[in-house]
Design a protein around this motif. Structure first.
Motif, PDB file in Angstrom:
ATOM      1  N   UNK A   1       0.802  -1.215   0.000  1.00 17.50           N
ATOM      2  CA  UNK A   1       0.000   0.000   0.000  1.00 17.50           C
ATOM      3  C   UNK A   1       0.836   1.267   0.000  1.00 17.50           C
ATOM      4  N   UNK A   2       2.157   1.128   0.106  1.00 14.62           N
ATOM      5  CA  UNK A   2       3.044   2.277   0.009  1.00 14.62           C
ATOM      6  C   UNK A   2       3.277   3.019   1.300  1.00 14.62           C
ATOM      7  N   UNK A   3       2.615   2.622   2.357  1.00 15.63           N
ATOM      8  CA  UNK A   3       2.764   3.241   3.663  1.00 15.63           C
ATOM      9  C   UNK A   3       1.816   2.568   4.634  1.00 15.63           C
ATOM     10  N   UNK A   4       2.034   2.841   5.909  1.00 17.71           N
ATOM     11  CA  UNK A   4       1.195   2.212   6.932  1.00 17.71           C
ATOM     12  C   UNK A   4      -0.144   2.945   7.005  1.00 17.71           C
ATOM     13  N   UNK A   5      -1.217   2.175   6.985  1.00 22.34           N
ATOM     14  CA  UNK A   5      -2.575   2.721   7.019  1.00 22.34           C
ATOM     15  C   UNK A   5      -3.383   2.025   8.111  1.00 22.34           C
ATOM     16  N   UNK A   6      -4.417   2.715   8.575  1.00 23.76           N
ATOM     17  CA  UNK A   6      -5.420   2.066   9.413  1.00 23.76           C
ATOM     18  C   UNK A   6      -6.389   1.358   8.482  1.00 23.76           C
ATOM     19  N   UNK A   7      -6.500   0.047   8.623  1.00 24.48           N
ATOM     20  CA  UNK A   7      -7.261  -0.773   7.679  1.00 24.48           C
ATOM     21  C   UNK A   7      -8.667  -1.041   8.221  1.00 24.48           C
ATOM     22  N   UNK A   8      -9.642  -1.023   7.303  1.00 17.89           N
ATOM     23  CA  UNK A   8     -11.042  -1.203   7.700  1.00 17.89           C
ATOM     24  C   UNK A   8     -11.729  -2.360   6.988  1.00 17.89           C
ATOM     25  N   UNK A   9     -11.424  -2.566   5.720  1.00 16.87           N
ATOM     26  CA  UNK A   9     -12.165  -3.554   4.959  1.00 16.87           C
ATOM     27  C   UNK A   9     -11.356  -4.013   3.745  1.00 16.87           C
ATOM     28  N   UNK A  10     -11.457  -5.308   3.450  1.00 13.23           N
ATOM     29  CA  UNK A  10     -10.873  -5.881   2.234  1.00 13.23           C
ATOM     30  C   UNK A  10     -12.015  -6.437   1.398  1.00 13.23           C
ATOM     31  N   UNK A  11     -12.016  -6.101   0.131  1.00 12.37           N
ATOM     32  CA  UNK A  11     -13.057  -6.596  -0.788  1.00 12.37           C
ATOM     33  C   UNK A  11     -12.397  -7.434  -1.875  1.00 12.37           C
ATOM     34  N   UNK A  12     -12.869  -8.684  -2.019  1.00 14.52           N
ATOM     35  CA  UNK A  12     -12.368  -9.618  -3.019  1.00 14.52           C
ATOM     36  C   UNK A  12     -13.496  -9.959  -3.981  1.00 14.52           C
ATOM     37  N   UNK A  13     -13.235  -9.799  -5.265  1.00 16.29           N
ATOM     38  CA  UNK A  13     -14.216 -10.148  -6.292  1.00 16.29           C
ATOM     39  C   UNK A  13     -13.652 -11.315  -7.103  1.00 16.29           C
ATOM     40  N   UNK A  14     -14.125 -12.516  -6.772  1.00 17.59           N
ATOM     41  CA  UNK A  14     -13.579 -13.735  -7.354  1.00 17.59           C
ATOM     42  C   UNK A  14     -14.207 -14.039  -8.711  1.00 17.59           C
ATOM     43  N   UNK A  15     -13.403 -14.606  -9.590  1.00 17.93           N
ATOM     44  CA  UNK A  15     -13.901 -15.223 -10.808  1.00 17.93           C
ATOM     45  C   UNK A  15     -14.400 -16.622 -10.441  1.00 17.93           C
ATOM     46  N   UNK A  16     -14.892 -17.396 -11.392  1.00 15.85           N
ATOM     47  CA  UNK A  16     -15.421 -18.735 -11.089  1.00 15.85           C
ATOM     48  C   UNK A  16     -14.395 -19.587 -10.341  1.00 15.85           C
ATOM     49  N   UNK A  17     -13.135 -19.466 -10.726  1.00 19.43           N
ATOM     50  CA  UNK A  17     -12.071 -20.235 -10.057  1.00 19.43           C
ATOM     51  C   UNK A  17     -11.690 -19.511  -8.765  1.00 19.43           C
ATOM     52  N   UNK A  18     -12.469 -19.741  -7.724  1.00 22.25           N
ATOM     53  CA  UNK A  18     -12.287 -19.020  -6.471  1.00 22.25           C
ATOM     54  C   UNK A  18     -11.667 -19.913  -5.398  1.00 22.25           C
ATOM     55  N   UNK A  19     -11.474 -19.317  -4.230  1.00 22.42           N
ATOM     56  CA  UNK A  19     -10.932 -20.065  -3.095  1.00 22.42           C
ATOM     57  C   UNK A  19     -12.078 -20.482  -2.180  1.00 22.42           C
ATOM     58  N   UNK A  20     -12.084 -21.748  -1.796  1.00 23.08           N
ATOM     59  CA  UNK A  20     -13.032 -22.164  -0.755  1.00 23.08           C
ATOM     60  C   UNK A  20     -12.429 -21.965   0.631  1.00 23.08           C
ATOM     61  N   UNK A  21     -11.114 -21.947   0.711  1.00 23.56           N
ATOM     62  CA  UNK A  21     -10.436 -21.684   1.980  1.00 23.56           C
ATOM     63  C   UNK A  21      -9.268 -20.738   1.727  1.00 23.56           C
ATOM     64  N   UNK A  22      -9.193 -19.667   2.547  1.00 22.86           N
ATOM     65  CA  UNK A  22      -8.096 -18.718   2.393  1.00 22.86           C
ATOM     66  C   UNK A  22      -7.995 -17.864   3.649  1.00 22.86           C
ATOM     67  N   UNK A  23      -6.884 -17.178   3.794  1.00 26.46           N
ATOM     68  CA  UNK A  23      -6.687 -16.238   4.884  1.00 26.46           C
ATOM     69  C   UNK A  23      -6.351 -14.865   4.320  1.00 26.46           C
ATOM     70  N   UNK A  24      -6.682 -13.826   5.107  1.00 30.17           N
ATOM     71  CA  UNK A  24      -6.256 -12.464   4.809  1.00 30.17           C
ATOM     72  C   UNK A  24      -5.305 -12.057   5.922  1.00 30.17           C
ATOM     73  N   UNK A  25      -4.123 -11.591   5.530  1.00 25.21           N
ATOM     74  CA  UNK A  25      -3.086 -11.243   6.498  1.00 25.21           C
ATOM     75  C   UNK A  25      -2.585  -9.828   6.245  1.00 25.21           C
ATOM     76  N   UNK A  26      -2.096  -9.176   7.308  1.00 23.18           N
ATOM     77  CA  UNK A  26      -1.529  -7.838   7.171  1.00 23.18           C
ATOM     78  C   UNK A  26      -0.155  -7.795   7.829  1.00 23.18           C
ATOM     79  N   UNK A  27       0.650  -6.844   7.369  1.00 28.19           N
ATOM     80  CA  UNK A  27       1.999  -6.684   7.913  1.00 28.19           C
ATOM     81  C   UNK A  27       2.431  -5.238   7.744  1.00 28.19           C
ATOM     82  N   UNK A  28       3.247  -4.779   8.664  1.00 37.28           N
ATOM     83  CA  UNK A  28       3.821  -3.432   8.524  1.00 37.28           C
ATOM     84  C   UNK A  28       5.177  -3.460   7.834  1.00 37.28           C
TER      85      UNK A  28
END
Length: 598
Positions: free
Chosen positions: A516-543
């Motif tokens: 993201x180019x710098x540290x931000x206060x995060x509120x929401x992640x939006x994923x728009x999957x195509x047909x080949x999607x994930x049934x299991x996944x994680x969302x992770x953040x790091x500074x």
């Protein structure tokens, strides 16, 4: 099939709009979720809202024209009185004209729905008469001020608030351009966006915009002698129990022979008398999404069939069924306003809270909500003011506030979390808490189909706090793999183009990481999957792209749109798929991250 003429339908619907029959409480076709309680309004939006009866229309029967002068006397006063009398004869109300301040008694004023102060000047009422007029307004009476009504009663502060602003000065009479700001008001909807006419242009001692609804203002670059910069010239307001409408126009005798001006004056009388529904609440802080220009229309995108034509700042539907939607950014916690007009028994709607439809106008139907425009559907959850198929409006409040087919109306749609509130011409008619994830989404305008005509004007929005910003848009991306032999690179997921995607190799696990180019206060992640999607996944953040924190774990993903609430801070966001839904790789149309800078 239609077997009744549009003209007859319009007459029937107009009559229906004037009758507020007793109704049961609004029905609900789908249960409201108890999750995501409404977010309280703050700041400017926390102002008191009018009750349903505040905008109720009543037949206009009698008005008083008061034209006493104790200072300069305008030669146009006789022409003004004659014009109001002509308007009354043509529109079914009687007109009494007087310069005798003795008519200002409580008993006498009670017979009038509006008192028109026609270019009055100086101190024209004594204290007893002032008290009678204050009581008249407090009991719901209407005030219409024309031109020098602002050059009147400088030592009566109550009157100064009623008129909205006092006269300061004026240059010589000359042509100027009037910018029509409110093109849904009954007094200004007939006017072009820019109206050039000759008059004596008043400057005022203070700008009234923060206290009134500005209907029109002056372009000070179009004439000499303007001193205000932002220069309101016509406005309305609800004031201490009554309603006030004022215009600075009307100095010249020719004004009262100009149909554009006299139609505006008639609308002002109807507005002040509450004979026509009108939203006279102050409006500040809104950002135009469609301002009537081709340049603003070019920022929108059509999904599905049909289109909209543009003329004089007005969008008119052509065919359908389709949706004109605003792709620049989704919105959260906002007040959306849009003006609309049905020529007859037609159909349209304003859509809220949906993801990128990717060309399919049915996706907003399934994932967002439509605020319906349709006066005659037999299902109350599918009529004007409803959250389509989910919540009917308060039909009595709607009937009181609705202007009939062929005239303009205005929606305010407030969305806070999943809480939806709807105002029609300033009157609240619906309140609904959704079970859909509409907290962050796009907005759109429906063109329902051929013969179901709808027109829109002046779409604008105000967000609470900082606007939602996609922090990932155009930022550097790292992926573990790209689908062999394809152009489905990781950058496609953050390019803002809903037709491009990232595709991975056909194996587990795979990940995509955005810087993201710098540290931000995060509120929401939006994923728009195509047909080949994930049934299991994680969302992770790091500074630092070294130490990772898991903020969400999904174990039963079903593709489509995933909205994931997150918290904390981070510069890097990683989506790591561990189980694929198909034999192919992971495929993302869009990866968006919303938050604010630290």
């Amino acid at each position: 099939m239609r077997t009744v003429s549009r003209a007859l339908i319009a007459l029937v619907l107009a009559a229906m709009s004037l009758v507020a029959a007793p109704q049961a409480p609004p029905a609900e076709a789908a249960p409201a979720s108890t999750a995501d309680p409404a977010v309280a309004r703050t700041g400017a939006d926390a102002q008191a809202r009018p009750s349903a009866t505040a905008g109720a229309a009543a037949p206009l029967t009698k008005v008083l024209v008061f034209s006493k002068t104790a200072g300069f006397r305008h030669s146009a006063i006789p022409a003004g009185i004659a014009a109001v009398q002509k308007l009354g004869a043509a529109n079914g109300f009687t007109v009494t004209a007087s310069e005798d301040a003795g008519v200002f008694t409580a008993a006498n004023l009670a017979q009038y729905q509006a008192v028109i102060w026609l270019s009055t000047t100086g101190d024209v009422l004594n204290p007893t008469q002032q008290t009678a007029f204050e009581s008249y307004v407090a009991n719901g009476g209407g005030y219409v001020g024309v031109h020098a009504a602002a050059d009147t009663e400088y030592d009566w502060p109550w009157y100064g608030g009623l008129v909205g602003a006092y006269f300061a000065s004026h240059p010589a009479t000359q042509p100027a351009t009037v910018k029509v700001e409110d093109r849904a008001s009954v007094s200004t909807s007939h006017l072009p966006q820019r109206w050039t006419r000759t008059d004596e242009w008043y400057n005022y001692r203070a700008n009234p915009r923060s206290a009134v609804k500005v209907l029109a203002s002056l372009d000070e670059t179009s004439y000499s002698g303007g001193t205000m910069g932002d220069h309101p010239i016509t406005w309305c307001q609800d004031y201490r129990g009554g309603r006030s409408w004022y215009t600075g126009l009307g100095h010249t005798e020719e004004s009262y022979a100009d149909p554009a001006f006299t139609t505006m004056l008639l609308g002002g009388i109807q507005t002040a008398a509450r004979a026509k529904a009108a939203d006279c609440r102050p409006e500040t802080g809104y950002t135009p999404l469609f301002d009537g220009s081709q340049a603003s229309l070019d920022t929108w995108r059509q999904a599905g069939a049909g289109s909209f034509s543009l003329a004089d700042g007005t969008l008119s539907s052509v065919g359908g069924m389709g949706l004109l939607w605003y792709p620049v950014t989704p919105f959260a916690n906002y007040s959306l306003k849009a003006d609309w007009m049905m020529p007859g028994d037609d159909n349209g709607g304003v859509f809220i809270g949906f993801p990128d439809p990717q060309g399919d106008p049915w996706k907003p139907v399934d994932l967002g909500h439509e605020i319906q425009i349709d006066a005659s559907d037999g299902d109350p959850t599918r009529t004007t003011g409803s959250v389509y198929s989910f919540r009917a409006p308060d039909t009595a409040a709607r009937a009181a506030a609705l202007n009939p087919p062929g005239t303009w109306n205005s929606y305010e749609i407030a969305v806070h979390g999943r809480h939806v509130e709807i105002w029609l011409n300033g009157v609240k008619i619906n309140d609904y808490t959704s079970n859909r994830d509409i907290a962050l989404g796009h907005i759109g305008l429906q063109n329902d189909g051929a013969g179901l005509d709808i027109n829109y004007r002046n779409v604008r929005i105000k967000q609470d706090g900082a606007p939602a910003t996609d922090l990932a848009r155009g930022k550097p991306v790292t992926v573990t793999s790209v689908e062999p032999g394809s152009t489905h690179v990781g950058a496609n997921a953050v390019d803002g183009d809903s037709t491009t995607r990232w595709g991975s190799a056909y194996s587990d696990p795979q990940s995509i990481t955005v810087d993201l180019g710098g540290v931000h206060t995060l509120q929401r992640v939006r994923l728009n999957w195509e047909t080949a999607h994930a049934t299991a996944y994680t969302v992770q953040t790091s500074t630092d792209n070294v130490t990772w924190r898991t903020v969400s774990t999904v174990t039963a993903g079903n593709g489509g749109l995933d909205e994931i609430a997150v918290s904390g801070t981070g510069r890097y966001v990683r989506v790591q798929g561990t189980t694929r839904a198909t034999q192919y790789g992971y495929s993302l149309w869009d990866l968006a991250v919303y938050g604010t800078s630290q």
